[in-house]
Design a protein around this motif. Sequence first.
Motif, PDB file in Angstrom:
ATOM      1  N   THR A 145       0.774  -1.059   0.139  1.00  0.00           N
ATOM      2  CA  THR A 145      -0.173   0.039   0.205  1.00  0.00           C
ATOM      3  C   THR A 145       0.909   1.317   0.071  1.00  0.00           C
ATOM      4  O   THR A 145       1.905   1.251   0.633  1.00  0.00           O
ATOM      5  CB  THR A 145      -1.094  -0.015   1.452  1.00  0.00           C
ATOM      6  OG1 THR A 145      -1.877  -1.327   1.329  1.00  0.00           O
ATOM      7  CG2 THR A 145      -1.746   1.382   1.324  1.00  0.00           C
ATOM      8  N   ALA A 146       0.588   1.983  -0.838  1.00  0.00           N
ATOM      9  CA  ALA A 146       0.997   3.439  -1.070  1.00  0.00           C
ATOM     10  C   ALA A 146      -0.031   4.527  -0.666  1.00  0.00           C
ATOM     11  O   ALA A 146      -1.033   4.409  -1.021  1.00  0.00           O
ATOM     12  CB  ALA A 146       2.035   3.839  -2.378  1.00  0.00           C
ATOM     13  N   VAL A 147       0.319   5.321   0.333  1.00  0.00           N
ATOM     14  CA  VAL A 147      -0.394   6.378   0.684  1.00  0.00           C
ATOM     15  C   VAL A 147      -0.252   7.899   0.236  1.00  0.00           C
ATOM     16  O   VAL A 147       0.999   8.324   0.415  1.00  0.00           O
ATOM     17  CB  VAL A 147      -0.854   6.346   2.222  1.00  0.00           C
ATOM     18  CG1 VAL A 147      -2.118   7.500   2.586  1.00  0.00           C
ATOM     19  CG2 VAL A 147      -1.279   5.058   2.944  1.00  0.00           C
ATOM     20  N   ILE A 148      -1.328   8.794  -0.605  1.00  0.00           N
ATOM     21  CA  ILE A 148      -0.799   9.939  -0.794  1.00  0.00           C
ATOM     22  C   ILE A 148      -1.758  10.849   0.088  1.00  0.00           C
ATOM     23  O   ILE A 148      -2.665  10.734   0.002  1.00  0.00           O
ATOM     24  CB  ILE A 148      -1.265  10.317  -2.278  1.00  0.00           C
ATOM     25  CG1 ILE A 148      -0.432   9.291  -3.289  1.00  0.00           C
ATOM     26  CG2 ILE A 148      -1.048  11.785  -2.876  1.00  0.00           C
ATOM     27  CD1 ILE A 148      -0.887   9.449  -4.805  1.00  0.00           C
ATOM     28  N   GLY A 149      -0.861  11.845   0.683  1.00  0.00           N
ATOM     29  CA  GLY A 149      -1.756  13.094   1.465  1.00  0.00           C
ATOM     30  C   GLY A 149      -2.093  12.418   2.928  1.00  0.00           C
ATOM     31  O   GLY A 149      -3.177  12.744   3.149  1.00  0.00           O
ATOM     32  N   ASP A 164       5.122  18.782   1.565  1.00  0.00           N
ATOM     33  CA  ASP A 164       5.463  19.212   2.812  1.00  0.00           C
ATOM     34  C   ASP A 164       4.515  20.320   3.180  1.00  0.00           C
ATOM     35  O   ASP A 164       4.717  21.596   2.766  1.00  0.00           O
ATOM     36  CB  ASP A 164       7.184  19.969   2.629  1.00  0.00           C
ATOM     37  CG  ASP A 164       7.504  20.334   4.184  1.00  0.00           C
ATOM     38  OD1 ASP A 164       6.809  20.658   5.243  1.00  0.00           O
ATOM     39  OD2 ASP A 164       8.854  20.185   4.207  1.00  0.00           O
ATOM     40  N   ASP A 165       3.664  19.908   3.775  1.00  0.00           N
ATOM     41  CA  ASP A 165       2.215  20.616   3.823  1.00  0.00           C
ATOM     42  C   ASP A 165       2.618  21.954   4.892  1.00  0.00           C
ATOM     43  O   ASP A 165       1.905  22.982   4.958  1.00  0.00           O
ATOM     44  CB  ASP A 165       1.213  19.884   4.462  1.00  0.00           C
ATOM     45  CG  ASP A 165       0.584  19.254   3.242  1.00  0.00           C
ATOM     46  OD1 ASP A 165       0.149  19.662   2.431  1.00  0.00           O
ATOM     47  OD2 ASP A 165       0.841  17.885   3.287  1.00  0.00           O
ATOM     48  N   GLU A 166       3.347  21.711   5.891  1.00  0.00           N
ATOM     49  CA  GLU A 166       3.801  22.681   6.979  1.00  0.00           C
ATOM     50  C   GLU A 166       4.341  24.073   6.095  1.00  0.00           C
ATOM     51  O   GLU A 166       4.163  24.997   6.468  1.00  0.00           O
ATOM     52  CB  GLU A 166       4.569  22.390   8.211  1.00  0.00           C
ATOM     53  CG  GLU A 166       4.855  23.496   9.163  1.00  0.00           C
ATOM     54  CD  GLU A 166       5.603  23.102  10.444  1.00  0.00           C
ATOM     55  OE1 GLU A 166       6.009  23.886  11.235  1.00  0.00           O
ATOM     56  OE2 GLU A 166       5.437  21.579  10.631  1.00  0.00           O
ATOM     57  N   GLN A 295       1.906  21.744  -5.360  1.00  0.00           N
ATOM     58  CA  GLN A 295       2.611  20.597  -4.718  1.00  0.00           C
ATOM     59  C   GLN A 295       2.779  19.420  -5.754  1.00  0.00           C
ATOM     60  O   GLN A 295       3.018  18.414  -5.483  1.00  0.00           O
ATOM     61  CB  GLN A 295       2.000  19.928  -3.608  1.00  0.00           C
ATOM     62  CG  GLN A 295       0.234  19.739  -3.986  1.00  0.00           C
ATOM     63  CD  GLN A 295      -0.422  19.074  -2.658  1.00  0.00           C
ATOM     64  OE1 GLN A 295       0.289  18.406  -2.056  1.00  0.00           O
ATOM     65  NE2 GLN A 295      -1.571  19.306  -2.690  1.00  0.00           N
ATOM     66  N   SER A 296       2.490  19.928  -7.112  1.00  0.00           N
ATOM     67  CA  SER A 296       2.794  18.821  -8.415  1.00  0.00           C
ATOM     68  C   SER A 296       1.881  17.493  -8.208  1.00  0.00           C
ATOM     69  O   SER A 296       2.625  16.553  -7.756  1.00  0.00           O
ATOM     70  CB  SER A 296       4.199  18.506  -8.363  1.00  0.00           C
ATOM     71  OG  SER A 296       4.216  17.716  -9.641  1.00  0.00           O
ATOM     72  N   VAL A 323       7.541  15.827  -1.219  1.00  0.00           N
ATOM     73  CA  VAL A 323       7.631  16.802  -2.325  1.00  0.00           C
ATOM     74  C   VAL A 323       7.753  18.135  -1.700  1.00  0.00           C
ATOM     75  O   VAL A 323       7.066  18.462  -0.823  1.00  0.00           O
ATOM     76  CB  VAL A 323       6.251  16.923  -3.251  1.00  0.00           C
ATOM     77  CG1 VAL A 323       6.381  17.952  -4.219  1.00  0.00           C
ATOM     78  CG2 VAL A 323       6.287  15.645  -4.279  1.00  0.00           C
ATOM     79  N   HIS A 324       8.572  19.174  -2.204  1.00  0.00           N
ATOM     80  CA  HIS A 324       8.794  20.553  -1.682  1.00  0.00           C
ATOM     81  C   HIS A 324       7.747  21.470  -2.630  1.00  0.00           C
ATOM     82  O   HIS A 324       7.947  21.576  -3.834  1.00  0.00           O
ATOM     83  CB  HIS A 324      10.138  20.898  -1.760  1.00  0.00           C
ATOM     84  CG  HIS A 324      11.121  20.090  -0.834  1.00  0.00           C
ATOM     85  ND1 HIS A 324      11.121  20.183   0.441  1.00  0.00           N
ATOM     86  CD2 HIS A 324      11.947  18.929  -1.221  1.00  0.00           C
ATOM     87  CE1 HIS A 324      11.971  19.353   1.009  1.00  0.00           C
ATOM     88  NE2 HIS A 324      12.316  18.424   0.098  1.00  0.00           N
TER      89      HIS A 324
END
Length: 340
Positions: A145-149, A164-166, A295-296, A323-324
Motif C-alpha cells: 500500500t502507498a498512501v498519498i496525502g 511538505d504541508d507545513e 505541490q505537483s 515533495v517540496h
Amino acid sequence: MARQSRQKRVTILDVAKDAKVSFAAVSKVLRNAYGVSDALREKVNISIKKLGYTPNTAARAMRGRTFVVGVIFPDMRNPFFADILAGISSALERTQYESVQGIARHSTEPSLVQSMIDMQMDGLILVGTTATSKALSAVGQKKPTAVIGHHLPDTKSVDTVNNDDEISGRLVVRHLVEQGYRKIVMLSLDTENGTVIERREAGYRSEMEGAGLEGAIKVVRVSQSLREIQVAAKALISRQDRPDAIFCWTDFVALEVISVAQASGLNIPDDIAVVGHDNTIYCDFHQNSLTSVDQSGEQLGLQAARLLIERIEGRSKCEHFLVHPRLVARRSSLRAESVA
C-alpha cells in the motif's frame, strides 16, 4: 438452428506462435522481467495487438499476481485528484500493471479496500484518506500500500508520498505579508485524522506568529459541501472586521470564495486577497488568476505508483517521499504595484 460457437480466447501460447518466440519469452515480456530486449518486447507487443490478447486476471491471480492495482479517491470533485491520476497512469504506462479506480464518496473507503483485496489486486494507492495510522498499517499488512496525502509516523507496512504541508502554510503567509496583508484567515477543512490539513494549519500559525500577527490568527473549518463553503465565505466577508486575505486549503474552495466575494461587490485583491492550494489548471485561467501553492499532483501520483510497484516486487523497507512546494503568485493576491 445451430448454436453459434463462442469465440476462442487468445492465449499466451497463441501470441508465442504468432511472434515465433517461446512461451517463456512472452511471459517475460508480460511480466516486464529484467533483461528483456527492446526488440523482443516490440515483437511480442505487435502480436499481442494483432491478436487482441488480453490477460486473464483470474488465471494471473492463481499464479500469485494479477498486475492490477487499486486506486481509491475520496471523491473526484477536486480537480487536483485528476492530476494525481495522470501521474499514476504515466508511471504505469511502461509496465504491465493497470489501475482500477474507486470513489469513497460513492461507498466507504474500508469497503472499497476490502473489495479490492478480495479481487486479489496486487496493491493499493489511497489518496487523501482520513483513516487512522493504525487502520492504514493494518491494510498495509494485507496488501502492498502507498498512501498519498497522509503524514504517518514511521511504519514498516505503508509507504507515503506527501507534500511538505507545513511549508505550504508558511509560504502563503509569507507571501501575503510581503504584499502588505495583515488580517489573514485560513479557511480549512473540517475533518478527522486530517494530518495534511493539520500541518498546513501549523505552518499558517507558525508564520503568523513569526510575523508578529499572532493576534490575527483565525482558522475557520468547513466541510467540502459547496453550500457550507458559500455560507462560510459570506460570513467572513460580511464581518465588520473583514479579513483582508483568505488562505483556502484547496483551489476548489478558493475559486468559490472568489465567486462569493465578487458577487458581493468586492474587488479581488484590493478589497480581499484569496490564495488556494494545489495549483490546478483552473488557477491560470484569466478570470481566476488564482495564487496557489504548487505541490505537483502528477509528481505525487508518479512517485506513489513507483513505490507501490517496488513494494509489490519485494522491497520490504518503508519509504516516505516528500515533495517540496512552491508558491505561484497571480493576480488574486498581488497588489497593483507588484503587478506593474
